[in-house]
Design an enzyme around this catalytic site. Structure first.
Site, PDB file in Angstrom:
ATOM      1  N   GLU A 311       0.907  -1.244   0.078  1.00 41.11           N
ATOM      2  CA  GLU A 311       0.130  -0.096   0.317  1.00 41.11           C
ATOM      3  C   GLU A 311       0.871   1.129   0.026  1.00 41.11           C
ATOM      4  O   GLU A 311       1.709   1.323   0.791  1.00 41.11           O
ATOM      5  CB  GLU A 311      -0.898   0.042   1.248  1.00 41.11           C
ATOM      6  CG  GLU A 311      -1.532   1.327   1.455  1.00 41.11           C
ATOM      7  CD  GLU A 311      -2.264   1.255   3.039  1.00 41.11           C
ATOM      8  OE1 GLU A 311      -3.336   2.023   3.273  1.00 41.11           O
ATOM      9  OE2 GLU A 311      -1.873   0.446   3.936  1.00 41.11           O
ATOM     10  N   LYS A 368      -9.027   1.477  -2.184  1.00 43.38           N
ATOM     11  CA  LYS A 368      -9.389   1.006  -0.659  1.00 43.38           C
ATOM     12  C   LYS A 368     -10.637   1.779  -0.303  1.00 43.38           C
ATOM     13  O   LYS A 368     -11.173   2.902  -0.646  1.00 43.38           O
ATOM     14  CB  LYS A 368      -8.359   1.613   0.262  1.00 43.38           C
ATOM     15  CG  LYS A 368      -8.470   1.042   1.838  1.00 43.38           C
ATOM     16  CD  LYS A 368      -7.069   1.627   2.519  1.00 43.38           C
ATOM     17  CE  LYS A 368      -7.396   1.073   3.743  1.00 43.38           C
ATOM     18  NZ  LYS A 368      -6.057   1.612   4.593  1.00 43.38           N
ATOM     19  N   CYS A 419      -4.543  -3.306   3.248  1.00 41.14           N
ATOM     20  CA  CYS A 419      -4.599  -2.755   4.534  1.00 41.14           C
ATOM     21  C   CYS A 419      -5.646  -3.443   5.358  1.00 41.14           C
ATOM     22  O   CYS A 419      -5.969  -4.460   5.465  1.00 41.14           O
ATOM     23  CB  CYS A 419      -4.074  -1.522   4.769  1.00 41.14           C
ATOM     24  SG  CYS A 419      -3.157  -1.106   6.403  1.00 41.14           S
TER      25      CYS A 419
END
Length: 546
Positions: A311, A368, A419
């Site tokens: 990320e 995300k 994440c």
């Protein structure tokens, strides 16, 4: 004088007696918190809820005695249990301090850190207190019904909590990565299958304890000289349930994994090891370009099919990616790369994972969708925005991606996760149901202590098992790794190290019951427990009317 001292001692004794249930609950909650990293005492999860369950049941019984016996309300001990569990399990949150590299002074940084830790721990305590408040109203019900309702209610509350922005410490993840056999129950109905098993076993042990005490009390007050025979059917049931659950998990764990040569995919991972405090500096960007470019070239020379980066590996916008040395290397070597960077959406930006094909063209993008509160967006930004800074290298406003994204790659459809999304199983289930054949997990856990990335790895293990998929996980500072569909870690990186590694994973199109039907167990438990309670209430009403 002696009378005053006796009264004072009596009052102190009463205070201690009132405080004792809270201390017992706190201690048992802390035991539950020790089940995860860094301690990893997973076996404690099968008994750590017992003291709280006993406290709730006995509190209800004392309250309904005639005359009522003194007892503490169930909510405070339950609140302490939840604070103990979530406070210990999530203690890695304190690793964000100090945030001086973000321009936050030392004392405000400490205050923000303690607020975050305290708030999430208290929120966990509130959910447990709600559970206890309902359970105490079940006094007079049959113990088996209390176990059924208690299990259903706990699963329902976890589902409710996981639907919000703050979620991590399900009871199910106490078993990962050490007890992979029981984690395989997640293939049936997701993590709540494991949670239900843990709560039910604890409930049966607790009901056995309270019934044993009641039987011993009846024996002491019995006029008969012969001792009463007591067979603890609840402990027998708890043992039988524990064994049965592990047998089912073992059957799922023992199934062979098909590894067809045509489904093979050799993936390389680069762990760049760029401290977050450098993200805002030109030195940090220079090191990122250097580390990820050299890592990519090393892996390309090893003959990998694709390379995965963490990320925000390159903390720049999409429009600037083409000018980087990493993309130039992709064009030269012709090996597919998944690069973490920032996407743009009008005046805002997203944390994204981009697929670069062998011609260095962007062919897909995943944004995300689960953002970290305070870390990536500010709740109540109008009030707190001037006080709290985001843990982001950009000043622009960050927005989440849509919840129904698909991520197509040159090797087929993938399940993408960035994440924090690893804690949300529905994200993975939906993508697997949409045809995702393997998992790409891209993370940056560099804000926190080492126990957090290990817990993060444990979450990814659960997602791999639930979806029956191979998983490649790339992080900035650790732990990166590769996981097979049975949750076995094929390789795991060091922590705070620069590393490259390649493994062969396999694309799969199987669908577990969880992928097909989602979490069907929690609604079934809620409906069946509610129906059983209603039938018993109607039966009591008929008896009274007759």
């Amino acid at each position: 004088m002696q009378k005053k001292q006796n009264k004072k001692q009596g009052r102190q004794g009463e205070k201690l007696t009132a405080l004792l249930p809270c201390l017992i609950a706190l201690a048992s909650g802390i035991l539950m918190g020790l089940t995860v990293a860094p301690v990893g005492a997973w076996f404690l999860a099968w008994i750590a809820l017992v003291p709280l369950w006993v406290l709730v049941v006995t509190s209800a019984k004392r309250k309904n005695q005639s005359p009522p016996a003194p007892s503490s309300p169930p909510a405070p001990p339950a609140l302490f249990w939840g604070i103990g569990y979530h406070g210990v399990a999530l203690s890695w949150i304190t690793g964000i301090h100090p945030m001086t590299w973000l321009g936050v002074p030392w004392l405000p940084s400490l205050a923000i850190t303690l607020f975050c830790w305290g708030f999430i721990s208290l929120l966990g305590g509130v959910f447990v207190a709600i559970w206890a408040a309902v359970m105490v109203r079940l006094n007079g019900q049959k113990p088996w019904l209390r176990v059924l309702i208690g299990t259903a209610l706990w699963c329902g509350l976890e589902s409710l909590w996981s639907a919000g922005p703050l979620w991590w410490s399900s009871l199910a993840y106490t078993q990962s990565p050490h007890n992979l056999v029981i984690v395989h129950l997640g293939q049936l109905s997701g993590p709540n299958t494991v949670t239900a098993g843990i709560v039910a076993v604890n409930g049966l042990i607790a009901e056995g304890w309270t019934n044993r005490r009641d039987a011993e009390g009846a024996e002491r007050t019995s006029v008969s000289s012969a001792p009463l025979r007591f067979v603890n059917k609840y402990w027998v049931s708890a043992t039988g349930l524990l064994i049965t659950l592990h047998l089912i998990g073992f059957i799922l764990y023992s199934r062979p994994i098909a590894q067809l040569p045509e489904a093979a995919l050799k993936v390389g991972i680069v762990q760049g090891n760029i401290p977050n405090r450098l993200l805002r500096s030109s030195e940090g960007f220079r090191r990122a370009q250097e580390n990820y470019t050299s890592g990519y070239i090393t892996l390309a020379n090893q003959g990998v099919d694709a390379v995965l980066t963490p990320e925000g590996a390159l903390p720049i916008f999409q429009r600037n990616l083409m000018e980087t040395a990493l993309v130039a290397a992709v064009k030269e070597k012709g090996v597919v790369a998944w690069i973490g960077a920032f996407g743009e959406r009008r005046d805002s930006y997203t944390i994204s994972l981009f697929t670069f094909n062998s011609k260095s063209e962007i062919v897909s993008r995943y944004d995300k969708s689960k953002l970290v509160p305070l870390g990536e967006y500010i709740p109540f930004e109008g009030i707190l925005g001037g006080i709290i800074q985001r843990l982001s290298p950009l000043e622009a406003h960050q927005v989440p991606g849509s919840t129904n994204q698909i991520f197509d790659t040159p090797f087929g459809r993938a399940i993408a996760s960035i994440c924090y999304e690893s804690a949300f199983p529905e994200q993975f289930r939906r993508q697997a149901a949409a045809g995702g054949q393997f998992i790409l997990s891209s993370s940056n856990d560099a804000h926190y202590t080492a126990s957090m990335p290990f817990q993060h790895h444990a979450q990814d293990i659960m997602r791999a098992i639930e979806t029956d998929r191979w998983s490649a996980r790339a992080t900035n500072t650790g732990y990166s790794g590769f996981i097979d569909p049975h949750g076995r870690t094929l390789w795991i990186s060091g922590y705070n190290t620069y590393e490259t590694h390649a493994e062969t994973i396999y694309r799969r199109q199987t669908q577990t019951l969880y992928v097909r039907w989602g979490d069907w167990l929690t609604p079934l438990l809620l409906i069946s427990s509610g129906g059983a309670w209603l039938l018993i209430q109607l039966s009591h009403t008929r008896k009274i009317s007759d």
